[in-house]
Design an enzyme around this catalytic site. Structure first.
Site, PDB file in Angstrom:
ATOM      1  N   ASP A  18     -28.861  48.756  24.032  1.00 52.81           N
ATOM      2  CA  ASP A  18     -29.389  50.060  24.228  1.00 52.81           C
ATOM      3  C   ASP A  18     -29.531  51.014  23.223  1.00 52.81           C
ATOM      4  O   ASP A  18     -30.008  52.136  23.501  1.00 52.81           O
ATOM      5  CB  ASP A  18     -28.514  50.682  25.686  1.00 52.81           C
ATOM      6  CG  ASP A  18     -27.216  50.648  25.037  1.00 52.81           C
ATOM      7  OD1 ASP A  18     -26.934  50.941  23.991  1.00 52.81           O
ATOM      8  OD2 ASP A  18     -26.091  50.690  25.926  1.00 52.81           O
ATOM      9  N   HIS A  59     -26.823  41.207  19.730  1.00 46.14           N
ATOM     10  CA  HIS A  59     -27.698  40.782  21.006  1.00 46.14           C
ATOM     11  C   HIS A  59     -29.009  41.494  20.977  1.00 46.14           C
ATOM     12  O   HIS A  59     -29.955  41.182  22.030  1.00 46.14           O
ATOM     13  CB  HIS A  59     -27.217  41.168  22.189  1.00 46.14           C
ATOM     14  CG  HIS A  59     -25.912  39.975  22.300  1.00 46.14           C
ATOM     15  ND1 HIS A  59     -24.851  40.083  23.446  1.00 46.14           N
ATOM     16  CD2 HIS A  59     -25.327  39.044  21.534  1.00 46.14           C
ATOM     17  CE1 HIS A  59     -24.064  39.125  23.182  1.00 46.14           C
ATOM     18  NE2 HIS A  59     -24.183  38.484  22.226  1.00 46.14           N
ATOM     19  N   THR A 119     -15.968  45.466  27.190  1.00 46.29           N
ATOM     20  CA  THR A 119     -16.470  44.054  27.202  1.00 46.29           C
ATOM     21  C   THR A 119     -15.620  43.016  28.079  1.00 46.29           C
ATOM     22  O   THR A 119     -14.439  43.279  28.088  1.00 46.29           O
ATOM     23  CB  THR A 119     -16.832  43.623  25.833  1.00 46.29           C
ATOM     24  OG1 THR A 119     -17.378  42.100  26.196  1.00 46.29           O
ATOM     25  CG2 THR A 119     -15.706  43.364  25.036  1.00 46.29           C
ATOM     26  N   ALA A 146     -13.995  54.288  28.631  1.00 44.48           N
ATOM     27  CA  ALA A 146     -14.124  54.781  27.200  1.00 44.48           C
ATOM     28  C   ALA A 146     -14.385  56.184  27.056  1.00 44.48           C
ATOM     29  O   ALA A 146     -14.296  57.055  26.009  1.00 44.48           O
ATOM     30  CB  ALA A 146     -15.543  54.105  26.734  1.00 44.48           C
TER      31      ALA A 146
HETATM   32  C1  BJW Z   1     -15.806  49.738  31.016  1.00 44.89           C
HETATM   33  C2  BJW Z   1     -16.225  51.115  31.678  1.00 44.89           C
HETATM   34  C3  BJW Z   1     -15.832  51.927  30.924  1.00 44.89           C
HETATM   35  C4  BJW Z   1     -16.638  49.320  32.885  1.00 44.89           C
HETATM   36  N1  BJW Z   1     -15.158  52.117  29.875  1.00 44.89           N
HETATM   37  N2  BJW Z   1     -14.884  49.742  29.856  1.00 44.89           N
HETATM   38  C5  BJW Z   1     -18.342  28.836  23.852  1.00 44.89           C
HETATM   39  C6  BJW Z   1     -17.620  28.709  25.120  1.00 44.89           C
HETATM   40  C7  BJW Z   1     -18.294  28.754  26.024  1.00 44.89           C
HETATM   41  C8  BJW Z   1     -19.842  29.123  26.274  1.00 44.89           C
HETATM   42  C9  BJW Z   1     -20.255  29.214  24.951  1.00 44.89           C
HETATM   43  C10 BJW Z   1     -19.396  29.177  23.796  1.00 44.89           C
HETATM   44  N3  BJW Z   1     -20.303  29.501  22.863  1.00 44.89           N
HETATM   45  C11 BJW Z   1     -21.839  29.586  23.246  1.00 44.89           C
HETATM   46  C12 BJW Z   1     -21.538  29.686  24.555  1.00 44.89           C
HETATM   47  C13 BJW Z   1     -22.672  29.735  25.450  1.00 44.89           C
HETATM   48  C14 BJW Z   1     -22.963  31.118  25.654  1.00 44.89           C
HETATM   49  C15 BJW Z   1     -21.955  31.788  26.564  1.00 44.89           C
HETATM   50  O1  BJW Z   1     -21.203  32.624  25.887  1.00 44.89           O
HETATM   51  N4  BJW Z   1     -21.758  31.547  27.699  1.00 44.89           N
HETATM   52  C16 BJW Z   1     -20.817  32.100  28.537  1.00 44.89           C
HETATM   53  C17 BJW Z   1     -21.368  33.152  29.596  1.00 44.89           C
HETATM   54  C18 BJW Z   1     -19.730  31.187  29.152  1.00 44.89           C
HETATM   55  N5  BJW Z   1     -23.376  31.786  24.655  1.00 44.89           N
HETATM   56  C19 BJW Z   1     -24.652  32.065  24.242  1.00 44.89           C
HETATM   57  O2  BJW Z   1     -25.413  31.306  24.544  1.00 44.89           O
HETATM   58  C20 BJW Z   1     -24.983  32.670  22.827  1.00 44.89           C
HETATM   59  N6  BJW Z   1     -25.716  31.784  21.602  1.00 44.89           N
HETATM   60  C21 BJW Z   1     -24.998  30.948  21.154  1.00 44.89           C
HETATM   61  O3  BJW Z   1     -23.893  30.706  21.388  1.00 44.89           O
HETATM   62  O4  BJW Z   1     -25.885  30.092  20.194  1.00 44.89           O
HETATM   63  C22 BJW Z   1     -25.605  28.852  20.003  1.00 44.89           C
HETATM   64  C23 BJW Z   1     -25.647  27.988  20.693  1.00 44.89           C
HETATM   65  C24 BJW Z   1     -27.010  27.502  21.031  1.00 44.89           C
HETATM   66  C25 BJW Z   1     -27.274  26.703  21.935  1.00 44.89           C
HETATM   67  C26 BJW Z   1     -26.279  26.042  22.784  1.00 44.89           C
HETATM   68  C27 BJW Z   1     -24.902  26.381  22.404  1.00 44.89           C
HETATM   69  C28 BJW Z   1     -24.665  27.064  21.401  1.00 44.89           C
HETATM   70  C29 BJW Z   1     -25.932  33.875  23.171  1.00 44.89           C
HETATM   71  C30 BJW Z   1     -25.223  34.772  23.796  1.00 44.89           C
HETATM   72  C31 BJW Z   1     -26.475  35.908  24.314  1.00 44.89           C
HETATM   73  C32 BJW Z   1     -25.829  36.904  25.523  1.00 44.89           C
HETATM   74  N7  BJW Z   1     -26.954  37.539  25.871  1.00 44.89           N
HETATM   75  C33 BJW Z   1     -26.821  38.581  26.811  1.00 44.89           C
HETATM   76  C34 BJW Z   1     -28.094  39.327  27.105  1.00 44.89           C
HETATM   77  C35 BJW Z   1     -28.753  40.078  26.275  1.00 44.89           C
HETATM   78  C36 BJW Z   1     -29.873  40.799  26.445  1.00 44.89           C
HETATM   79  C37 BJW Z   1     -29.756  41.536  27.746  1.00 44.89           C
HETATM   80  O5  BJW Z   1     -28.970  42.523  28.006  1.00 44.89           O
HETATM   81  O6  BJW Z   1     -30.497  41.295  28.631  1.00 44.89           O
HETATM   82  O7  BJW Z   1     -25.917  39.547  26.326  1.00 44.89           O
HETATM   83  S1  BJW Z   1     -25.740  38.066  28.162  1.00 44.89           S
HETATM   84  C38 BJW Z   1     -24.901  39.652  28.443  1.00 44.89           C
HETATM   85  O8  BJW Z   1     -23.504  39.417  28.322  1.00 44.89           O
HETATM   86  C39 BJW Z   1     -25.537  40.379  27.569  1.00 44.89           C
HETATM   87  C40 BJW Z   1     -24.228  41.198  27.077  1.00 44.89           C
HETATM   88  O9  BJW Z   1     -24.353  41.739  25.784  1.00 44.89           O
HETATM   89  C41 BJW Z   1     -23.088  40.261  27.098  1.00 44.89           C
HETATM   90  C42 BJW Z   1     -21.604  40.462  27.129  1.00 44.89           C
HETATM   91  O10 BJW Z   1     -21.411  41.324  28.230  1.00 44.89           O
HETATM   92  P1  BJW Z   1     -20.388  42.344  28.312  1.00 44.89           P
HETATM   93  O11 BJW Z   1     -21.042  43.623  27.066  1.00 44.89           O
HETATM   94  O12 BJW Z   1     -18.919  42.070  27.852  1.00 44.89           O
HETATM   95  O13 BJW Z   1     -20.613  43.076  29.650  1.00 44.89           O
HETATM   96  P2  BJW Z   1     -19.843  42.747  30.810  1.00 44.89           P
HETATM   97  O14 BJW Z   1     -20.535  43.389  32.036  1.00 44.89           O
HETATM   98  O15 BJW Z   1     -19.674  41.351  31.190  1.00 44.89           O
HETATM   99  O16 BJW Z   1     -18.476  43.568  30.973  1.00 44.89           O
HETATM  100  C43 BJW Z   1     -18.483  44.865  31.031  1.00 44.89           C
HETATM  101  C44 BJW Z   1     -16.891  45.341  30.812  1.00 44.89           C
HETATM  102  O17 BJW Z   1     -16.765  46.924  30.771  1.00 44.89           O
HETATM  103  C45 BJW Z   1     -16.189  44.816  32.015  1.00 44.89           C
HETATM  104  O18 BJW Z   1     -14.858  44.455  31.310  1.00 44.89           O
HETATM  105  C46 BJW Z   1     -15.552  46.367  32.697  1.00 44.89           C
HETATM  106  O19 BJW Z   1     -14.143  46.298  33.120  1.00 44.89           O
HETATM  107  C47 BJW Z   1     -15.774  47.158  31.426  1.00 44.89           C
HETATM  108  N8  BJW Z   1     -16.124  48.733  31.862  1.00 44.89           N
HETATM  109  N9  BJW Z   1     -16.678  50.488  32.661  1.00 44.89           N
HETATM  110  C48 BJW Z   1     -14.741  50.955  29.328  1.00 44.89           C
HETATM  111  N10 BJW Z   1     -16.274  53.271  31.615  1.00 44.89           N
END
Ligand code: BJW
Length: 257
Positions: free
Chosen positions: A109, A124, A199, A242
């Site tokens: 963002d 990302h 996160t 936050a």
């Molecule tokens: C508050 C609050 C307040 C509320 N104050 N807090 C190892 C193990 C398992 C899987 C994998 C691994 N390595 C790689 C993988 C695969 C995959 C992955 O991680 N999958 C998992 C889901 C299991 N990763 C990938 O594919 C990555 N690439 C990669 O590893 O490449 C190498 C590879 C290639 C080929 C095969 C294998 C490996 C790429 C990951 C890209 C993620 N992209 C996204 C989309 C971005 C574009 C978009 O926005 O549309 O990124 S997915 C989405 O999740 C987005 C976010 O940045 C990301 C993280 O989410 P985040 O920020 O944690 O948000 P939330 O909603 O989950 O949590 C919010 C939190 O805030 C909560 O805890 C609330 O409580 C809190 N909160 N209010 C403070 N006021």
């Protein structure tokens, strides 16, 4: 939600005062109080029947390019209308008290930059960047107009190769940008304190950063109103939003040591 105990905030403030390098690692919760839904919040309105995790993939874009492109333009509109909250200002203010502050964000963002943080690594990508699907030719963001109505939008074609234009974000299964990853991993290994804000810790490789910091001896501080996958490895947990916790920390830095 109440602030965490004063003694917890005091302990973190005192570690921040000592640190030469602080990493602020943020996720979607950082922007929630600016009115931007987190990634794992259910979508509302027009997009309520879709799961973000199923839209944020190249497969989804190939299957339904207008749907995915329209969703990203809707999100860009929401973000453009948002204003960074007091927690963002607190991250900027940290730079007055710590010699080096690096923000490593999973968010697309751009709010840290808009708030004025000096060093921001976007792991990302960004909603304000575009490139083509086939060859990653850059496409100017200003050429992607805001649609008159929310909904599906056909992506434009690349002027160089005709391939559809896609958002410049990192989808599941894609590699993160090399330079940002190298800089973020190095900062995590060298910081004295890492603030992990808003996160779920579900998405890799970004979720590995707190462990790298912890293994290298840093104090890892989770700022989140809810428990996450990272809570158990945090040295200190600040349960709160936050927008309240980060300003409370900076207020302590501003006061007498
Ligand atoms: C508050 C609050 C307040 C509320 N104050 N807090 C190892 C193990 C398992 C899987 C994998 C691994 N390595 C790689 C993988 C695969 C995959 C992955 O991680 N999958 C998992 C889901 C299991 N990763 C990938 O594919 C990555 N690439 C990669 O590893 O490449 C190498 C590879 C290639 C080929 C095969 C294998 C490996 C790429 C990951 C890209 C993620 N992209 C996204 C989309 C971005 C574009 C978009 O926005 O549309 O990124 S997915 C989405 O999740 C987005 C976010 O940045 C990301 C993280 O989410 P985040 O920020 O944690 O948000 P939330 O909603 O989950 O949590 C919010 C939190 O805030 C909560 O805890 C609330 O409580 C809190 N909160 N209010 C403070 N006021």
């Amino acid at each position: 939600m109440a602030e965490p105990d004063a003694s917890v905030l005091d302990a973190v403030a005192s570690a921040l005062r000592e640190a030469r390098l602080v990493v602020v690692a943020t996720g979607a919760g950082m922007s929630r109080e600016s009115g931007i839904p987190t990634f794992r919040d259910a979508l509302t309105g027009l997009w309520a029947r879709f799961d973000p995790a199923e839209l944020a993939t190249e497969d989804a874009f190939r299957r339904a390019p207008a749907r995915v492109f329209g969703w990203y333009l809707w999100r860009r509109k929401v973000v453009r209308a948002a204003v960074p909250h007091a927690g963002y200002d607190a991250v900027v203010a940290l730079e007055r008290f710590v010699p080096h502050v690096v923000v490593v964000t999973q968010n697309v963002d751009g709010l840290h930059r808009r708030a004025g943080s000096g060093r921001v690594l976007e792991l990302h990508g960004s909603l304000e960047r575009f490139h083509c699907l086939a060859a990653r030719h850059a496409y100017p963001a200003e050429a992607v107009a805001e649609p008159l109505e929310d909904g599906e939008v056909e992506p434009p074609a690349c002027p160089h190769c005709g391939s559809p234009i896609r958002p410049g974000v990192v989808w599941f299964g894609e590699l993160l940008p090399e330079r940002e990853v190298a800089a973020a991993w190095e900062a995590a290994a060298r910081c004295g304190v890492m603030l992990v804000v808003g996160t779920s810790g579900l998405v890799h490789p970004a979720a590995a950063l707190p462990r790298i910091a912890r293994d290298a001896g840093a104090m890892v501080v989770e700022v989140n109103p809810e428990p996450s996958d990272l809570s158990s490895l945090a040295t200190v947990v600040c349960r709160g939003p936050a927008g309240a916790v980060l300003p409370a920390l900076v207020a302590r830095l501003e006061g007498p040591a």
